[in-house]
Design a protein around this motif. Structure first.
Motif, PDB file in Angstrom:
ATOM      1  N   VAL A  34       0.843  -1.203   0.000  1.00  0.00           N
ATOM      2  CA  VAL A  34       0.000   0.000   0.000  1.00  0.00           C
ATOM      3  C   VAL A  34       0.879   1.254   0.000  1.00  0.00           C
ATOM      4  CG1 VAL A  34      -1.690   1.328   1.333  1.00  0.00           C
ATOM      5  CG2 VAL A  34      -2.000  -1.122   1.041  1.00  0.00           C
ATOM      6  N   THR A  35       1.970   1.218   0.737  1.00  0.00           N
ATOM      7  CA  THR A  35       2.896   2.354   0.753  1.00  0.00           C
ATOM      8  C   THR A  35       3.508   2.565  -0.633  1.00  0.00           C
ATOM      9  OG1 THR A  35       3.367   1.973   3.091  1.00  0.00           O
ATOM     10  CG2 THR A  35       4.955   3.311   1.870  1.00  0.00           C
ATOM     11  N   ALA A  36       3.877   1.476  -1.285  1.00  0.00           N
ATOM     12  CA  ALA A  36       4.421   1.575  -2.646  1.00  0.00           C
ATOM     13  C   ALA A  36       3.377   2.133  -3.615  1.00  0.00           C
ATOM     14  CB  ALA A  36       4.913   0.207  -3.123  1.00  0.00           C
ATOM     15  N   LEU A  37       2.123   1.686  -3.486  1.00  0.00           N
ATOM     16  CA  LEU A  37       1.062   2.216  -4.345  1.00  0.00           C
ATOM     17  C   LEU A  37       0.812   3.697  -4.058  1.00  0.00           C
ATOM     18  CD1 LEU A  37      -1.610  -0.641  -4.545  1.00  0.00           C
ATOM     19  CD2 LEU A  37      -0.156   0.233  -6.380  1.00  0.00           C
ATOM     20  N   SER A  38       0.927   4.093  -2.806  1.00  0.00           N
ATOM     21  CA  SER A  38       0.759   5.512  -2.453  1.00  0.00           C
ATOM     22  C   SER A  38       1.853   6.359  -3.111  1.00  0.00           C
ATOM     23  CB  SER A  38       0.798   5.699  -0.937  1.00  0.00           C
ATOM     24  OG  SER A  38      -0.273   5.022  -0.323  1.00  0.00           O
ATOM     25  N   ALA A  39       3.075   5.858  -3.078  1.00  0.00           N
ATOM     26  CA  ALA A  39       4.175   6.568  -3.728  1.00  0.00           C
ATOM     27  C   ALA A  39       3.957   6.628  -5.244  1.00  0.00           C
ATOM     28  CB  ALA A  39       5.503   5.882  -3.409  1.00  0.00           C
ATOM     29  N   LEU A  40       3.504   5.524  -5.817  1.00  0.00           N
ATOM     30  CA  LEU A  40       3.209   5.505  -7.253  1.00  0.00           C
ATOM     31  C   LEU A  40       2.102   6.505  -7.575  1.00  0.00           C
ATOM     32  CD1 LEU A  40       3.555   4.398 -10.108  1.00  0.00           C
ATOM     33  CD2 LEU A  40       2.013   2.517  -9.479  1.00  0.00           C
ATOM     34  N   HIS A  41       1.109   6.607  -6.698  1.00  0.00           N
ATOM     35  CA  HIS A  41       0.025   7.567  -6.915  1.00  0.00           C
ATOM     36  C   HIS A  41       0.584   8.986  -6.988  1.00  0.00           C
ATOM     37  CE1 HIS A  41      -3.135  10.351  -5.352  1.00  0.00           C
ATOM     38  NE2 HIS A  41      -3.670   9.898  -6.460  1.00  0.00           N
ATOM     39  N   GLY A  42       1.502   9.326  -6.082  1.00  0.00           N
ATOM     40  CA  GLY A  42       2.116  10.651  -6.127  1.00  0.00           C
ATOM     41  C   GLY A  42       2.869  10.888  -7.428  1.00  0.00           C
ATOM     42  N   THR A  43       3.572   9.879  -7.896  1.00  0.00           N
ATOM     43  CA  THR A  43       4.315   9.983  -9.151  1.00  0.00           C
ATOM     44  C   THR A  43       3.365  10.146 -10.333  1.00  0.00           C
ATOM     45  OG1 THR A  43       6.047   8.607  -8.197  1.00  0.00           O
ATOM     46  CG2 THR A  43       6.057   8.865 -10.589  1.00  0.00           C
ATOM     47  N   LEU A  44       2.266   9.401 -10.325  1.00  0.00           N
ATOM     48  CA  LEU A  44       1.276   9.514 -11.403  1.00  0.00           C
ATOM     49  C   LEU A  44       0.620  10.891 -11.399  1.00  0.00           C
ATOM     50  CD1 LEU A  44      -0.430   6.000 -11.130  1.00  0.00           C
ATOM     51  CD2 LEU A  44       1.067   6.810 -12.982  1.00  0.00           C
ATOM     52  N   ALA A  45       0.278  11.392 -10.216  1.00  0.00           N
ATOM     53  CA  ALA A  45      -0.346  12.717 -10.114  1.00  0.00           C
ATOM     54  C   ALA A  45       0.601  13.789 -10.650  1.00  0.00           C
ATOM     55  CB  ALA A  45      -0.736  13.008  -8.667  1.00  0.00           C
ATOM     56  N   ALA A  46       1.882  13.690 -10.294  1.00  0.00           N
ATOM     57  CA  ALA A  46       2.869  14.649 -10.796  1.00  0.00           C
ATOM     58  C   ALA A  46       3.006  14.529 -12.317  1.00  0.00           C
ATOM     59  CB  ALA A  46       4.218  14.420 -10.120  1.00  0.00           C
ATOM     60  N   GLY A  47       2.998  13.309 -12.823  1.00  0.00           N
ATOM     61  CA  GLY A  47       3.088  13.103 -14.269  1.00  0.00           C
ATOM     62  C   GLY A  47       1.898  13.686 -15.006  1.00  0.00           C
ATOM     63  N   LEU A  48       0.703  13.526 -14.454  1.00  0.00           N
ATOM     64  CA  LEU A  48      -0.490  14.127 -15.070  1.00  0.00           C
ATOM     65  C   LEU A  48      -0.355  15.642 -15.118  1.00  0.00           C
ATOM     66  CD1 LEU A  48      -3.530  12.202 -13.510  1.00  0.00           C
ATOM     67  CD2 LEU A  48      -2.792  12.174 -15.901  1.00  0.00           C
ATOM     68  N   ARG A  49       0.049  16.237 -14.002  1.00  0.00           N
ATOM     69  CA  ARG A  49       0.211  17.698 -13.963  1.00  0.00           C
ATOM     70  C   ARG A  49       1.265  18.147 -14.965  1.00  0.00           C
ATOM     71  NH1 ARG A  49       0.083  16.795  -8.471  1.00  0.00           N
ATOM     72  NH2 ARG A  49       2.345  17.091  -8.356  1.00  0.00           N
ATOM     73  N   ARG A  50       2.358  17.433 -15.022  1.00  0.00           N
ATOM     74  CA  ARG A  50       3.464  17.809 -15.908  1.00  0.00           C
ATOM     75  C   ARG A  50       3.026  17.769 -17.371  1.00  0.00           C
ATOM     76  NH1 ARG A  50       7.270  14.384 -13.944  1.00  0.00           N
ATOM     77  NH2 ARG A  50       7.447  15.695 -12.129  1.00  0.00           N
ATOM     78  N   LEU A  51       2.326  16.705 -17.764  1.00  0.00           N
ATOM     79  CA  LEU A  51       1.890  16.600 -19.161  1.00  0.00           C
ATOM     80  C   LEU A  51       0.746  17.550 -19.486  1.00  0.00           C
ATOM     81  CD1 LEU A  51       1.985  12.825 -20.179  1.00  0.00           C
ATOM     82  CD2 LEU A  51       3.425  14.684 -20.984  1.00  0.00           C
ATOM     83  N   ALA A  52      -0.065  17.907 -18.482  1.00  0.00           N
ATOM     84  CA  ALA A  52      -1.214  18.784 -18.728  1.00  0.00           C
ATOM     85  C   ALA A  52      -0.808  20.251 -18.830  1.00  0.00           C
ATOM     86  CB  ALA A  52      -2.244  18.612 -17.624  1.00  0.00           C
ATOM     87  N   GLU A  53       0.373  20.600 -18.300  1.00  0.00           N
ATOM     88  CA  GLU A  53       0.843  21.987 -18.358  1.00  0.00           C
ATOM     89  C   GLU A  53       1.200  22.360 -19.790  1.00  0.00           C
ATOM     90  OE1 GLU A  53       4.324  21.849 -15.946  1.00  0.00           O
ATOM     91  OE2 GLU A  53       3.210  21.965 -14.061  1.00  0.00           O
ATOM     92  N   PRO A  54       1.114  23.657 -20.087  1.00  0.00           N
ATOM     93  CA  PRO A  54       1.609  24.092 -21.401  1.00  0.00           C
ATOM     94  C   PRO A  54       3.099  23.778 -21.511  1.00  0.00           C
ATOM     95  CG  PRO A  54       0.374  25.846 -20.316  1.00  0.00           C
ATOM     96  CD  PRO A  54       0.521  24.738 -19.326  1.00  0.00           C
TER      97      PRO A  54
END
Length: 145
Positions: free
Chosen positions: A89-109
Motif C-alpha cells: 500500500v505504501t508503494a502504491l501511495s508513492a506511485l500515486h504521487g508519481t502519477l499525479a505529478a506526471g499528469l500535472r506535468r503533461l497537462a501543463e503548457p
C-alpha cells in the motif's frame, strides 16, 4: 456492527483510489509529450488531473485512515500478512504521487524547450497498479502467513 461498516467504507475508498490510479496510469502510458500537447489529449489530461486532486487523492487518504482504524479496532497487530500489505500500500501511495505529478506535468503548457519530462518507467504503471491490487486482495483474503 460498526466494524463491518468500516470495512465496507474502506473497500469503497480503495476501489475509487485504485480506479483513479488506473486511469492516470493508462493515460500516462498511452501519451507522450508530443501527443499530450494536442488539444484533445491536453483537455483529457487536465480533467484527469482535476479528478485526481478532487476524488482519487481524498479516496487514498480515506482508505489509509479507515485501514489504520480497522487495524487498531480489530487488534490485528503486526501480523506478517498485514505488514506485507502495508508495504505494498505504501508503494502504491508513492506511485500515486508519481502519477499525479506526471499528469500535472503533461497537462501543463509546454515550456520553451518543448519537452515535458515524464519518466519512461511510468509506461509500466498500469501493470504495477493491477499487480499491487491483486497482491493486497490476496493477502487480505488468504492471510498466507
Amino acid at each position: 456492527m460498526e466494524y463491518i461498516w468500516l470495512i465496507g467504507l474502506h473497500v469503497a475508498a480503495v476501489t475509487v483510489w485504485i480506479a483513479g490510479m488506473s486511469v492516470a496510469a493508462i493515460l500516462l502510458s498511452a501519451l507522450d509529450s508530443t501527443t499530450a500537447a494536442e488539444e484533445g489529449p491536453a483537455r483529457i489530461l487536465r480533467a484527469a488531473s482535476r479528478w485526481d486532486r478532487r476524488v482519487t487523492s481524498p479516496a487514498m487518504g480515506l482508505a489509509w485512515i479507515l485501514g489504520l482504524t480497522l487495524v487498531l479496532w480489530g487488534g490485528w497487530g503486526l501480523e506478517p500478512w498485514l505488514v506485507a500489505k502495508v508495504v505494498i500500500v505504501t508503494a502504491l501511495s508513492a506511485l500515486h504521487g508519481t502519477l499525479a505529478a506526471g499528469l500535472r506535468r503533461l497537462a501543463e503548457p509546454a515550456p520553451a524547450s518543448g519537452v515535458r519530462p515524464v519518466s519512461p518507467l511510468l509506461r509500466l504503471s498500469p501493470l504495477a497498479v493491477i499487480a499491487g491490487a491483486i497482491a493486497i486482495v490476496t493477502l487480505v483474503v488468504v492471510k498466507p502467513y
